[in-house]
Scaffold this motif. Structure first.
Motif, short mmCIF file in Angstrom:
data_model
loop_
_atom_site.label_atom_id
_atom_site.label_comp_id
_atom_site.label_asym_id
_atom_site.label_seq_id
_atom_site.Cartn_x
_atom_site.Cartn_y
_atom_site.Cartn_z
N UNK A 206 35.02 1.22 -26.43
CA UNK A 206 34.95 2.27 -26.51
C UNK A 206 35.21 3.44 -27.16
N UNK A 207 36.53 2.50 -28.09
CA UNK A 207 37.92 2.83 -28.86
C UNK A 207 36.88 3.14 -30.39
N UNK A 208 35.50 2.32 -30.22
CA UNK A 208 35.11 2.66 -31.72
C UNK A 208 34.30 3.84 -31.13
N UNK A 209 32.95 3.85 -30.14
CA UNK A 209 32.16 5.16 -30.21
C UNK A 209 32.98 6.46 -30.00
N UNK A 210 34.79 6.63 -29.67
CA UNK A 210 35.54 7.96 -29.72
C UNK A 210 35.65 7.72 -30.58
N UNK A 211 35.60 6.85 -31.23
CA UNK A 211 36.48 7.22 -32.48
C UNK A 211 35.16 8.48 -33.79
N UNK A 212 33.99 7.65 -33.55
CA UNK A 212 32.93 7.52 -34.36
C UNK A 212 32.34 9.38 -33.71
N UNK A 213 32.74 9.45 -31.98
CA UNK A 213 31.88 10.99 -32.12
C UNK A 213 32.50 12.04 -32.36
N UNK A 214 34.55 11.91 -32.97
CA UNK A 214 35.57 12.51 -32.72
C UNK A 214 35.26 12.78 -34.25
#
Length: 352
Positions: A206-214
């Motif tokens: 979730x940290x990696x996907x949140x970073x990408x979307x952000x």
């Protein structure tokens, strides 16, 4: 003595693209879907056996539902008298670009960008270059350029880029926002831009996907007042008995689903976007989409293609897959875009 070979931990994830391509090919062969391009991305396509009806129906629902959201995005852009750009992340063997570029909405598209592991983009680039039906859609041969050792392909309308989406987006996707000489960045912040993640974020933390979307949200927020949307298709709610079996089966293939952990219910899925300051987000299970958001005539048509005895099993599978769509509106352009989303279709009771 040869040095020991490094274990390729991403190979099982890349193989899931093969599963998706075979499922799409089967659904096309069984007349659930129309797609003249998928066969070019499946080795020995003519020799591949059909998949079970349950997989064909699931592939149909997934495909037409995402197509519906994409088509609406193009129509909304056109109503604003703008072209739009689409970025498909973890695109694999997807053929959506070719269907759009040869369909009735082809003039609505400014740029279509696909991103995936370099091993996948190299195979796709080679398939495109070798096949006239695929390459002709991109333009004349001199407009199609292979770069980065054959892992990247560039053309006026379509770009294919290698990247590991788990890495820092400013590095992995920096070429999308870089000014090269007198050329502007690939991403045009003035255009309505749609991100597509088909069974991608679930393989990331979730940290990696949140970073990408952000990263996308921050880039568009700081450079313009346009529109940014995203579609996510993925598994969720894997804490029940069915989900545990799914997770166990995937573990035997060395595939894990860390991205599913934060989302126990369909109601929790929109938080992926809302927690990152996207303007709005909604989610529906494929079970709900199949029953309430597929055109009645299509529902009837596909019900006659194959005998489906395991309707309860189909519902069980489809209620563990969902499509979430998020939107961020920058400036005062929100009104026409607020309507973007699935529209309920009335089904006859006997069709249920």
């Amino acid at each position: 003595m040869l040095p020991p070979q490094a274990h390729d931990t991403d190979a099982p994830i890349r193989l899931t693209d093969n599963d998706a391509a075979l499922a799409k090919l089967s659904a096309v062969r069984q007349n659930y879907l129309s797609d003249p391009f998928i066969k070019y991305f499946v080795p020995r396509a003519s020799l591949q056996p059909p998949r079970p009806p349950l997989i064909n129906v699931g592939t149909f629902v997934r495909t037409v539902a995402i197509d519906d959201l994409v088509d609406q995005w193009l129509d909304l852009s056109s109503a604003e008298r703008k072209k739009c750009q689409i970025v498909s992340l973890g695109a694999g063997s997807d053929t959506r670009f070719w269907k759009l570029a040869t369909g009735p909405r082809k003039d609505c598209l400014s740029k279509y960008i696909e991103v995936d592991f370099p091993e996948i983009t190299m195979k796709k680039a080679m398939a495109i270059k070798k096949n006239k039906d695929l390459s002709a859609v991109l333009g004349v041969p001199e407009d199609i350029k292979l770069e980065q050792g054959g892992t990247a392909l560039f053309s006026p309308l379509y770009d294919l880029l290698p990247a590991d989406l788990r890495q820092d987006p400013s590095v992995a996707l920096g070429s999308l926002t870089t000014v090269t000489g007198n050329a502007p960045p690939i991403l045009d912040v003035s255009l309505p831009t749609l991100l597509i993640f088909e069974c991608v974020l679930v393989y990331m933390s979730s940290r990696e996907s949140n970073t990408l979307l952000h990263w996308f949200h921050a880039y568009f927020s700081s450079h313009g007042d346009g529109i940014l949307g995203a579609i996510v298709y993925e598994m969720f709610g894997l804490g029940d008995s069915f989900g545990r079996v799914m997770v166990s089966n995937l573990k035997t293939r060395n595939v894990s689903l860390p991205g599913a952990d934060p989302y126990a219910t369909v109601e929790s899925l929109p938080s992926r976007f809302l927690n990152l300051n996207y303007t709005s987000a909604r989610a529906l299970t494929l079970k709900d989409i199949r029953r309430n958001y597929i055109a009645p005539e299509e529902f009837v048509r596909i019900s006659k293609l194959e005998m489906l005895d395991e309707v309860e099993e189909l519902d069980l599978v489809l209620e563990h897959y969902a499509i979430t769509w998020g939107l961020t509106t920058l400036g005062s352009q929100s009104a026409p875009w607020d309507d973007w989303g699935f529209k309920r279709k009335e089904q006859d009771e006997e069709d249920e």
